[in-house]
Scaffold this motif. Structure first.
Motif, mmCIF file in Angstrom:
data_model
loop_
_atom_site.group_PDB
_atom_site.id
_atom_site.type_symbol
_atom_site.label_atom_id
_atom_site.label_comp_id
_atom_site.label_asym_id
_atom_site.label_seq_id
_atom_site.Cartn_x
_atom_site.Cartn_y
_atom_site.Cartn_z
ATOM 1 N N ALA A 164 0.794 -1.423 0.007
ATOM 2 C CA ALA A 164 -0.025 0.085 -0.231
ATOM 3 C C ALA A 164 0.832 1.204 -0.007
ATOM 4 O O ALA A 164 0.463 2.446 -0.910
ATOM 5 C CB ALA A 164 -0.884 -0.116 1.237
ATOM 6 N N ALA A 165 1.972 1.308 0.938
ATOM 7 C CA ALA A 165 2.939 2.607 0.801
ATOM 8 C C ALA A 165 3.401 2.800 -0.569
ATOM 9 O O ALA A 165 3.637 3.633 -1.123
ATOM 10 C CB ALA A 165 3.645 2.265 2.009
ATOM 11 N N ALA A 166 3.785 1.539 -0.965
ATOM 12 C CA ALA A 166 4.628 1.542 -2.301
ATOM 13 C C ALA A 166 3.632 2.326 -3.280
ATOM 14 O O ALA A 166 4.104 3.151 -4.206
ATOM 15 C CB ALA A 166 5.365 0.247 -2.538
ATOM 16 N N TRP A 167 2.577 1.797 -3.429
ATOM 17 C CA TRP A 167 1.734 1.994 -4.448
ATOM 18 C C TRP A 167 1.229 3.341 -4.133
ATOM 19 O O TRP A 167 1.242 4.344 -5.247
ATOM 20 C CB TRP A 167 0.327 1.325 -4.172
ATOM 21 N N GLY A 168 1.058 3.820 -2.968
ATOM 22 C CA GLY A 168 0.863 5.554 -2.811
ATOM 23 C C GLY A 168 1.988 6.545 -3.218
ATOM 24 O O GLY A 168 1.901 7.321 -3.781
ATOM 25 N N LEU A 169 3.352 5.932 -2.869
ATOM 26 C CA LEU A 169 4.251 6.695 -3.240
ATOM 27 C C LEU A 169 4.789 6.692 -4.703
ATOM 28 O O LEU A 169 4.925 7.887 -4.976
ATOM 29 C CB LEU A 169 5.631 6.277 -2.528
ATOM 30 N N ASP A 170 4.271 5.663 -5.374
ATOM 31 C CA ASP A 170 4.467 5.499 -6.840
ATOM 32 C C ASP A 170 3.437 6.665 -7.539
ATOM 33 O O ASP A 170 3.829 7.139 -8.545
ATOM 34 C CB ASP A 170 4.305 4.049 -7.198
ATOM 35 N N ARG A 171 2.501 6.984 -6.824
ATOM 36 C CA ARG A 171 1.360 7.776 -7.625
ATOM 37 C C ARG A 171 1.679 9.257 -6.851
ATOM 38 O O ARG A 171 0.808 10.080 -7.360
ATOM 39 C CB ARG A 171 0.076 7.149 -7.168
ATOM 40 N N GLY A 172 2.612 9.443 -6.189
ATOM 41 C CA GLY A 172 3.023 10.955 -5.754
ATOM 42 C C GLY A 172 2.565 11.307 -4.444
ATOM 43 O O GLY A 172 2.449 12.510 -4.178
ATOM 44 N N HIS A 173 1.792 10.331 -3.797
ATOM 45 C CA HIS A 173 1.177 10.840 -2.526
ATOM 46 C C HIS A 173 2.119 10.995 -1.414
ATOM 47 O O HIS A 173 3.051 10.178 -1.268
ATOM 48 C CB HIS A 173 0.061 9.818 -2.176
ATOM 49 N N ALA A 174 1.978 12.053 -0.654
ATOM 50 C CA ALA A 174 2.749 12.577 0.302
ATOM 51 C C ALA A 174 2.618 11.659 1.515
ATOM 52 O O ALA A 174 1.721 12.184 2.334
ATOM 53 C CB ALA A 174 2.855 14.003 0.514
ATOM 54 N N LEU A 175 3.216 10.523 1.700
ATOM 55 C CA LEU A 175 2.987 9.727 2.790
ATOM 56 C C LEU A 175 4.150 9.968 3.894
ATOM 57 O O LEU A 175 5.144 10.388 3.544
ATOM 58 C CB LEU A 175 3.163 8.313 2.432
#
Length: 127
Positions: free
Chosen positions: A92-103
């Motif tokens: 989930a974190a990889a998916w979000g980071l790949d899409r530019g979300h600021a985690l």
């Protein structure tokens, strides 16, 4: 949990984060995951152990070319790699980071446990 379910959960969390960003509420965090740090023995975590504090901010870095895990997300503190989000919990974190979300991430627990995999716990969240 299959990858579609994980993506759905992350999408819902990120949608909530976007709403919060439009109407900021002071101090509101949406927890994405809480995980132990993987790889404590192999990176700088042991060297800086006595400097770490609960609440310290961490940086998440995607490593899509990592030969051991295509979803690898390294966890860094003050520019030093401490380890990784665990492979079984990093999709989930990889998916979000790949899409530019600021985690964002922080140290949520430190424990002098004999098992290095249980010494540092990391929270990943969106504000």
């Amino acid at each position: 949990m299959d990858s579609r379910c994980i993506r759905g959960i992350v999408l819902a969390l990120l949608a909530c984060a976007e709403v919060l960003a439009q109407e900021p509420a002071a101090g509101v965090r949406l927890l994405v995951q809480s995980s132990p740090l993987a790889g404590f023995r192999y990176h700088a975590a042991a060297e800086v152990w006595h400097e770490l504090r609960v609440g310290d901010p961490l940086e998440l870095r995607r490593e899509p070319d990592n030969p051991h895990d295509a979803n690898a997300v390294s966890v860094c503190w003050r520019g030093r790699k401490l380890g990784y989000l665990p492979r079984r919990e990093n999709a989930a974190a990889a998916w979000g980071l790949d899409r530019g979300h600021a985690l964002r991430a922080r140290i949520s627990r430190l424990a002098p446990h004999p098992n290095p995999a249980r010494r540092i716990e990391v929270e990943v969240y969106v504000e």
